[in-house]
Enzyme design. Sequence first.
Site, PDB file in Angstrom:
ATOM      1  CB  SER A  76      -6.743 -11.675  -8.578  1.00  0.00           C
ATOM      2  OG  SER A  76      -5.674 -10.800  -8.698  1.00  0.00           O
ATOM      3  CG  ASP A 132      -0.715 -15.946  -9.011  1.00  0.00           C
ATOM      4  OD1 ASP A 132      -1.057 -16.361  -7.896  1.00  0.00           O
ATOM      5  OD2 ASP A 132      -1.075 -14.843  -9.475  1.00  0.00           O
ATOM      6  CG  HIS A 192      -2.552 -13.376  -6.166  1.00  0.00           C
ATOM      7  ND1 HIS A 192      -2.261 -13.556  -7.498  1.00  0.00           N
ATOM      8  CD2 HIS A 192      -3.495 -12.422  -6.144  1.00  0.00           C
ATOM      9  CE1 HIS A 192      -2.992 -12.733  -8.230  1.00  0.00           C
ATOM     10  NE2 HIS A 192      -3.752 -12.026  -7.430  1.00  0.00           N
TER      11      HIS A 192
END
Length: 493
Positions: A305, A223, A192
């Site tokens: 992230s 992911d 992402h």
Amino acid sequence: MTTTPDNGATQPLAAGQHPQNQATQPLPPVGATRPHPTNPFTPPHPAAPADQRAAYEAAQRAGQDPATPHGPGTTPPGEVPARRERSIWLPVTGAAAAAAILAAIATAGITHTLSDGDASNDRPASLATIGREDNDSVPVAGSTAENPNWEAVADAVQESVVAIQVSDGNGSGSQGSGVIVDEDGHIVTNNHVVAGADGQVQVTLTDGRLFQADVIGTDPTTDLAVIKLTDAPDDLTPAELGDSSEVAVGQPVMAVGNPLGLANTVTTGIVSAVDRPVSTSGDSADEAIVTNAIQIDAAVNPGNSGGPLFDAEGLVIGINSSIATLSSQSGSIGLGFAIPVDLVKNIATQLIEDGTAEHAFLGVGLSDGTATADGVTRHGAVVESVSDGSPAADAGLQVGDTIVAIDDQAVGGAESLTAYVRELVSGAKSTLTVVRDGRTTEVDVTLAVRPETTTQQPQEGQGNSQDQRGGVPEGLSPEEMWEWFQQQGGGQG
């Protein structure tokens, strides 16, 4: 140690269906925030948007409270309808908000991979050697779980962590984090973080040097993604990858990343739980990311992230990907989640070698339930459907069976089983503990690979998770879904 969330603890899943009733969010990339709903949390941390940092600094100059900056696409607190408090799963970077709708589809193990970069000049590689090259500082001498020396660990690993800037081609972009895994310049991050990249992405090393990178491969199912520096310098310091199967609750950990554009940020905490089933939305409403995550209380926020989670010796034990929050403005509340490094090794190796990744396939539709046998009642994953010709069918699983364990690891529900299956590789042999008609039996199953498809069949792993999430609208694009989620009190973590 396996832990399963209580029915009231999470958001994107509805009560009585999945272990977590609240949504989690992948840590959004700074600048682009699309949620990964995961159970009790908001979308995986969206990566911190590039304009969010500017808003933060502007608020400081104006003498405002910088803790809750409002930039384009954010909703001021006064305009958000009053709602009861609920926890939200947020991706640490931008990720589609369709999260838990198809969480259990993960059991099907459908592979959705993208390869945005030209890897024709890349030579085959293997993670068998990744993380073991020229990093003599790790393991860090004198730093142990009993007596961590975080100053020494931070000094030893900081050069392995990078900040990632992504342009979406529309004049805006987002930021995330990544970790260097070999001397050739391969970097592991979250899908992402780079999913919206328009061509190359920009990478900033710890010493401030800027490089362009190509997307080598992405895997929305887990992911995870791998990018590669186009002109990698010869002085890179790869991280050393550890063993997530050895991670224990209570052990100290350190997260390093680029939250809100603040590169080289270090935070510490402990492992709060392992094997925590967390589901977040993928790039579309038809896919879900389900992971048996490492839960931590170290502060992680949008922009973290894709950044690494280290143990006290400086070994990477996970990739930070999502957080749980109570609102779009609350940020970290001490509930962060990392993808275990053993899964990272498996997927990253495939992405580096082939640009795509395969996943194990069981072939069942699931819902949450309980089963009673031998005088004991347990939570489990109830089989709602069995696909013809699937490993589940070959093993003799039947509709109505309740799977309460896999390889002696307790299964708390549909997402829990889905996450365990996602950790395995095709061809793996597993033993399922099944309750049928009040009797407990063990069933051996050999997992297969599900062919990549453009559409997923709703019955596989679906269960009733959509109902549990409380009426998620259908037919929305990822961007529309993200807007809807923000209106519900979700948004960036």
